[in-house]
Design a protein around this motif. Structure first.
Motif, PDB file in Angstrom:
ATOM      1  N   TRP A  20       0.780  -1.285  -0.029  1.00 56.56           N
ATOM      2  CA  TRP A  20       0.067   0.056   0.105  1.00 56.56           C
ATOM      3  C   TRP A  20       0.731   1.112   0.072  1.00 56.56           C
ATOM      4  O   TRP A  20       0.332   2.379  -0.251  1.00 56.56           O
ATOM      5  N   GLY A  21       2.059   1.235   0.070  1.00 56.65           N
ATOM      6  CA  GLY A  21       3.243   2.280   0.348  1.00 56.65           C
ATOM      7  C   GLY A  21       3.549   2.581  -1.174  1.00 56.65           C
ATOM      8  O   GLY A  21       4.439   3.460  -1.441  1.00 56.65           O
ATOM      9  N   ARG A  22       3.103   1.831  -2.175  1.00 53.07           N
ATOM     10  CA  ARG A  22       3.943   1.837  -3.555  1.00 53.07           C
ATOM     11  C   ARG A  22       2.738   2.166  -4.466  1.00 53.07           C
ATOM     12  O   ARG A  22       1.380   1.772  -4.077  1.00 53.07           O
ATOM     13  N   GLU A  23       2.854   2.648  -5.612  1.00 58.66           N
ATOM     14  CA  GLU A  23       1.859   2.910  -6.848  1.00 58.66           C
ATOM     15  C   GLU A  23       1.082   1.493  -7.150  1.00 58.66           C
ATOM     16  O   GLU A  23       1.897   0.633  -6.993  1.00 58.66           O
ATOM     17  N   PRO A  24      -0.120   1.330  -7.042  1.00 56.92           N
ATOM     18  CA  PRO A  24      -0.999   2.606  -7.311  1.00 56.92           C
ATOM     19  C   PRO A  24      -1.548   2.961  -5.863  1.00 56.92           C
ATOM     20  O   PRO A  24      -2.459   3.552  -5.982  1.00 56.92           O
ATOM     21  N   TYR A  25      -1.241   2.338  -4.920  1.00 59.01           N
ATOM     22  CA  TYR A  25      -1.432   2.878  -3.494  1.00 59.01           C
ATOM     23  C   TYR A  25      -2.827   2.428  -3.206  1.00 59.01           C
ATOM     24  O   TYR A  25      -3.858   1.860  -4.040  1.00 59.01           O
ATOM     25  N   ASN A  26      -3.317   2.492  -1.840  1.00 61.58           N
ATOM     26  CA  ASN A  26      -4.726   2.142  -1.471  1.00 61.58           C
ATOM     27  C   ASN A  26      -5.636   3.390  -0.996  1.00 61.58           C
ATOM     28  O   ASN A  26      -6.621   3.889  -1.704  1.00 61.58           O
ATOM     29  N   ASN A  27      -5.010   4.246  -0.078  1.00 62.61           N
ATOM     30  CA  ASN A  27      -5.531   5.347   0.363  1.00 62.61           C
ATOM     31  C   ASN A  27      -4.406   6.098   1.159  1.00 62.61           C
ATOM     32  O   ASN A  27      -3.404   5.911   1.174  1.00 62.61           O
ATOM     33  N   PHE A  28      -4.764   7.431   1.347  1.00 70.33           N
ATOM     34  CA  PHE A  28      -4.061   8.478   1.661  1.00 70.33           C
ATOM     35  C   PHE A  28      -4.815   9.325   3.005  1.00 70.33           C
ATOM     36  O   PHE A  28      -5.725   9.426   2.820  1.00 70.33           O
ATOM     37  N   THR A  29      -3.833   9.770   3.664  1.00 73.50           N
ATOM     38  CA  THR A  29      -4.366  10.764   4.629  1.00 73.50           C
ATOM     39  C   THR A  29      -4.199  11.823   4.164  1.00 73.50           C
ATOM     40  O   THR A  29      -3.383  12.299   2.930  1.00 73.50           O
ATOM     41  N   VAL A  30      -5.261  13.025   4.135  1.00 77.11           N
ATOM     42  CA  VAL A  30      -5.139  14.348   3.325  1.00 77.11           C
ATOM     43  C   VAL A  30      -5.732  15.527   4.506  1.00 77.11           C
ATOM     44  O   VAL A  30      -6.395  15.149   5.489  1.00 77.11           O
ATOM     45  N   LEU A  31      -5.209  16.621   4.343  1.00 77.19           N
ATOM     46  CA  LEU A  31      -5.947  17.711   5.147  1.00 77.19           C
ATOM     47  C   LEU A  31      -6.835  18.542   4.157  1.00 77.19           C
ATOM     48  O   LEU A  31      -6.432  18.860   3.015  1.00 77.19           O
ATOM     49  N   ARG A  32      -8.031  18.639   4.532  1.00 76.48           N
ATOM     50  CA  ARG A  32      -9.096  19.064   3.587  1.00 76.48           C
ATOM     51  C   ARG A  32      -8.618  20.447   2.753  1.00 76.48           C
ATOM     52  O   ARG A  32      -8.916  20.634   1.617  1.00 76.48           O
TER      53      ARG A  32
END
Ligand SMILES: Cc1cc2nc3c(=O)[nH]c(=O)nc-3n(C[C@H](O)[C@H](O)[C@H](O)COP(=O)(O)OP(=O)(O)OC[C@H]3O[C@@H](n4cnc5c(N)ncnc54)[C@H](O)[C@@H]3O)c2cc1C
Length: 431
Positions: free
Chosen positions: A94-106
């Motif tokens: 999950w740390g490589r492409e294509p990944y699963n999901n990410f944390t974001v700040l809106r």
């Protein structure tokens, strides 16, 4: 004569921007109206953004979007007063492409996403509130805003105005919420140096982790807490349905304080500095609360259509996918120049054939079951912790006897039949 657009999108959250972007990319003239100072300025999210649904709109977005960390580990804590029973999955893939999901700040993410729409030709106007839809002969023909001479016309108006969609209510699409249909969540962003986050959560640079916490995090009430890692900050939050809050006389900010001071959580936050305090509603009524999503000249998407899967904390992805589906329906309607409810009906077909409604339908009785039978959070989580403590304490008792004692204490407290029927009911609610 007010100016006329093909499409007016109300709101610049993930749903509105996905729709505006897709419409503009297909050559439509799009106006997007956002009440905040800029997209994201008013928006709140625990922070997990799913790759798949955004990739379908902007391929390879991770190469340029302001993301925090790809999530490589998802942990679940069943927490009691001074213990937790945990399970988790960590996968370096999950740390490589294509990944699963990410944390974001809106705030940075929403601004970036909206700018992608602007680059495709969307006219984005911030700091403007849409106060009403203009209706003529039963068809929505535009919107009224709080600007002087603020009426604008369009073939289609898309309501992406979030959970408490006042415009949807005014059009009679949905009613006031019942307290069990929405959760009130409070969260805090806590700044912490990257090295401390990596050490405390067993991560390396470019790896993130999410923790969902049940049980004592909501003082045994229906709801969850979360703790997510950003690059140099943590998002911590907790929420319960309004009905649970009212019944247990909980105050949301007290709950967050209780969580931050829990002995399992406190050391993870130690030395951090509070950067932001936020509160927001989440639509948790699920399948039964999804309103009418199409009218003559109008579509409803994202949280405004109550599209959140609370069990899997998916909302932003459903918002984006519904926005894209709405845009595709508008493009089809434009070809036939038919913006009636029938002309726009392919949006409903796409939505109901997609993972969105299928998933909401799968869990359609879950919230109600867990709300009606509070023992799952109140009793079974402490019982799991006591059983684990007993089992792992080395005190000379033979393991077989220990197992018997544990079973006896579980069934003795509630009765075997009651335990079995509780388990069956829970399985039925989520199967
Ligand atoms: C605490 C919390 C944690 C969450 N965690 C997650 C998570 O980890 N992962 C996930 O996928 N989802 C999560 N969600 C859900 C997710 O945030 C929502 O499902 C998603 O933001 C919905 O997008 P939207 O565009 O429909 O609505 P919103 O993001 O709410 O956007 C609506 C926009 O419309 C604007 N607006 C409203 N009314 C008007 C008006 N009258 N005129 C002009 N503009 C208007 C608002 O300012 C806002 O920008 C969480 C939600 C909360 C509250």
């Amino acid at each position: 004569m007010p100016e006329k657009f093909d499409v007016i999108v109300v709101g610049a959250g993930p749903a509105g921007t996905a729709c505006a972007f897709t419409c503009a990319k297909n050559g439509l003239k799009v106006l997007q109206i956002e009440r905040g100072e800029y997209p994201g300025s008013k928006n709140v999210m625990g922070g997990v953004l799913y790759r798949k649904q955004l990739e379908e709109i902007i391929p390879d977005f991770w190469k340029e979007a302001p993301l925090e960390r790809p999530i490589v580990e998802q942990r679940f804590w069943m927490m009691d007063k001074e213990s937790t029973v945990n399970f988790s999955y960590k996968g370096l893939e999950w740390g490589r492409e294509p990944y699963n999901n990410f944390t974001v700040l809106r705030a940075p993410f929403d601004q970036w996403f909206a700018q992608k729409g602007v680059n495709e030709g969307v006219l984005l106007i911030n700091e403007t509130v849409v106060t009403d839809c203009l209706v003529e002969n039963g068809k929505v023909i535009g919107v009224r805003t709080d600007r002087p001479d603020g009426e604008v016309l369009a073939d289609v108006v898309v309501l992406a105005d979030g959970v408490n969609s006042l415009l949807g209510k005014k059009l009679g699409f949905h009613k006031e919420f019942r307290p069990d249909e929405v959760a009130l969540t409070v969260m805090e962003v806590i700044n912490l140096p990257k090295e401390k986050i990596n050490d405390r959560f067993n991560l390396e640079d470019g790896q993130g982790c999410t923790i969902e916490i049940f049980g004592d995090s909501t003082k045994g009430n229906l709801g969850t807490a979360f703790l997510y890692t950003n690059k140099e900050s943590l998002n911590i939050g907790v929420g319960t349905t309004l009905s649970s809050m009212m019944k247990a006389k909980l105050k949301p900010y007290d709950l967050l304080d209780h969580l931050k001071n829990h002995p399992m959580v406190k050391p993870l936050l130690s030395g951090g500095e509070s950067a932001e305090y936020l509160a927001h509603l989440i639509p948790e009524g699920g399948y039964h609360s999804v309103p009418k999503v199409i009218g003559n000249g109008v579509l409803v998407i994202g949280d405004a259509a109550q599209l959140v899967n609370a069990i899997h904390r998916e909302g932003s992805n459903m918002a984006m996918s519904s926005g894209k589906m709405a845009a595709e329906a508008i493009v089809k309607a434009k070809v036939r120049n038919d913006f009636s409810e029938v002309g726009l009906s392919s949006y409903r077909d796409s939505l109901y054939n997609s993972f969105i409604i299928k998933d909401l339908e799968k869990y359609k009785n879950a919230a109600h079951t867990f709300e009606q039978y509070p023992q799952y959070f109140k009793d079974y989580i402490p019982m799991m912790n006591q059983a684990a403590s007993k089992f792992f304490t080395v005190d000379g008792t033979p393991k077989k006897d220990k197992q018997k004692q544990i079973m006896k204490s579980v069934t003795g407290e509630k009765g075997t039949l009651k335990v079995l029927s509780d388990m069956y009911r829970a399985w039925k609610a989520v199967k």
